[in-house]
Structure formats: C-alpha cells, structure tokens
Design an enzyme around this catalytic site. Structure first.
Site, PDB file in Angstrom:
ATOM      1  N   HIS A  63       8.655  -1.013   5.093  1.00 15.14           N
ATOM      2  CA  HIS A  63       9.979  -0.408   5.191  1.00 15.14           C
ATOM      3  C   HIS A  63      10.104   0.430   6.467  1.00 15.14           C
ATOM      4  O   HIS A  63      10.840   0.058   7.380  1.00 15.14           O
ATOM      5  CB  HIS A  63      10.258   0.458   3.952  1.00 15.14           C
ATOM      6  CG  HIS A  63      11.587   1.136   3.988  1.00 15.14           C
ATOM      7  ND1 HIS A  63      11.756   2.429   3.581  1.00 15.14           N
ATOM      8  CD2 HIS A  63      12.802   0.703   4.401  1.00 15.14           C
ATOM      9  CE1 HIS A  63      13.032   2.764   3.726  1.00 15.14           C
ATOM     10  NE2 HIS A  63      13.686   1.730   4.214  1.00 15.14           N
ATOM     11  N   HIS A  65       9.194   6.563   0.442  1.00 16.88           N
ATOM     12  CA  HIS A  65      10.353   6.184  -0.379  1.00 16.88           C
ATOM     13  C   HIS A  65       9.925   5.406  -1.625  1.00 16.88           C
ATOM     14  O   HIS A  65      10.719   4.678  -2.206  1.00 16.88           O
ATOM     15  CB  HIS A  65      11.358   5.370   0.438  1.00 16.88           C
ATOM     16  CG  HIS A  65      11.674   5.982   1.773  1.00 16.88           C
ATOM     17  ND1 HIS A  65      11.205   5.469   2.960  1.00 16.88           N
ATOM     18  CD2 HIS A  65      12.376   7.102   2.093  1.00 16.88           C
ATOM     19  CE1 HIS A  65      11.617   6.227   3.963  1.00 16.88           C
ATOM     20  NE2 HIS A  65      12.316   7.227   3.464  1.00 16.88           N
TER      21      HIS A  65
HETATM   22  S1  FES Z   1       8.429   3.847   4.389  1.00 14.96           S
HETATM   23 FE1  FES Z   1       7.598   3.013   2.563  1.00 14.96          FE
HETATM   24  S2  FES Z   1       9.263   2.850   1.209  1.00 14.96           S
HETATM   25 FE2  FES Z   1      10.092   3.679   3.043  1.00 14.96          FE
END
Ligand code: FES
Length: 174
Positions: free
Chosen positions: A103, A122
């Site tokens: 992500h 997150h």
């Molecule tokens: S950086 Fe891992 S869920 Fe956003």
C-alpha cells in the site's frame, strides 16, 4: 497553392522523410541485435541468485530477516509448517516475501501462528500461505513473493520476485 493542399503536401513530405529515416535505421538495429550489444533497449535487468539460508537453519515460528535483491529491500524468509503456494523444501512450506507493504511501504511484521504479515500503518494483512494474498486493508496488490530454489545441499537461493516491490519502477535497480 490553397491552404488545404499545402498542408497535405507538407504532411506527405514528412511521411516520406520519416519513412526513409526509419528504413535506414532498421538494418543497423538488426545488426546490433545480432551482435548482442543493444543494452540501451533492455527494460529489465536479470535477478541475482543469492543464498538466503540453509534448510537446516530454519524452524517453524522463527522467521529470518534479510534483504533481496539489494540491501534496500528487506525480506522475510520463513518456514510455515504447512504447505504454501510457491513453497520450497521437502515440506513445500518455505517462503519469502518483501517486508514493505504494497500500500504505502509500511514495514510489515510476520505472525507465525497465522502465517500472515501485518502492516502497522493502515492494518492491511497478507496471507503467506496463499502467495501473499491481500486479506484485508487498504492495499490493492498482493505482497511480492520471492522465487526460491533449493539445491542438493539444502541451500535456499532467491532467484527472482513475483510482483513489484513497493516504491520501485523495476525490482532490480541499475
Ligand atoms: S502502508 Fe500498509 S496498509 Fe497502508
């Protein structure tokens, strides 16, 4: 000469000149390809073959931290204790993954009891038994998985990566 016909004449001339230039360039490109010296046209670099560990050094529940394909790319090597997609070794349960969340690059922690990677930023998590499948969270890509090979002596080598490492345009940097 009218405006329309002049434009048509200029377009035709550009096509003729461009075509002639392209035709001139093709034989030299073909010649260079035969000689194997077109390095500027390559879009990917070969993966290094790097020994990560030996089978005897791995135990279920104790992952190893290392890097691949370079020092800036942290990875986890783990023996899951149950067969896994793309797993190697006699039990097909040895896998390795990037530690950078797909992500936004959070540093993942590995939980051996569930064979999952968890992101502290997150809260995405990825299934190590299922090829790094994204289970839940804001990521949209699975976790990049290392391609592993085991030789006759039981040494485990990383030889490639399935998926693109977070933050890179290509996994192997020039
Ligand atoms: S950086 Fe891992 S869920 Fe956003």
């Amino acid at each position: 000469m009218s405006e329309v016909s002049r434009r048509h004449f200029l377009q035709l001339g550009a096509c003729v000149v461009g075509g002639a230039c392209a035709a001139d360039a093709l034989p030299s490109l073909a010649h260079a390809a035969e000689g194997g010296d077109i390095t500027t046209l390559r879009t990917t670099l070969p993966y290094p073959r790097v020994k990560l560990a030996s089978i005897g050094q791995l135990t279920v529940g104790r992952e190893q931290l290392t890097t691949y394909p370079d020092q800036a790319s942290p990875v986890v090597l783990a023996k899951l204790g149950r067969p896994a997609i793309n797993g190697v070794g006699p039990d097909r349960d040895i896998v390795a993954f990037s530690r950078r969340c797909s992500h936004m690059g959070g540093t993942l922690s590995f939980r051996p009891d569930t064979a999952t990677f968890h992101c502290p930023l997150h809260y995405a998590f990825f299934d190590a038994q299922k090829g790094g499948l994204l289970v839940i969270g804001q990521a949209t890509d699975n976790l990049p998985q290392l391609e592993l090979e085991v030789d006759a002596a039981g040494d485990i080598f990383a030889v490639g990566i399935r998926g693109l490492l977070y933050g890179r345009q290509t996994n192997v940097l020039a």
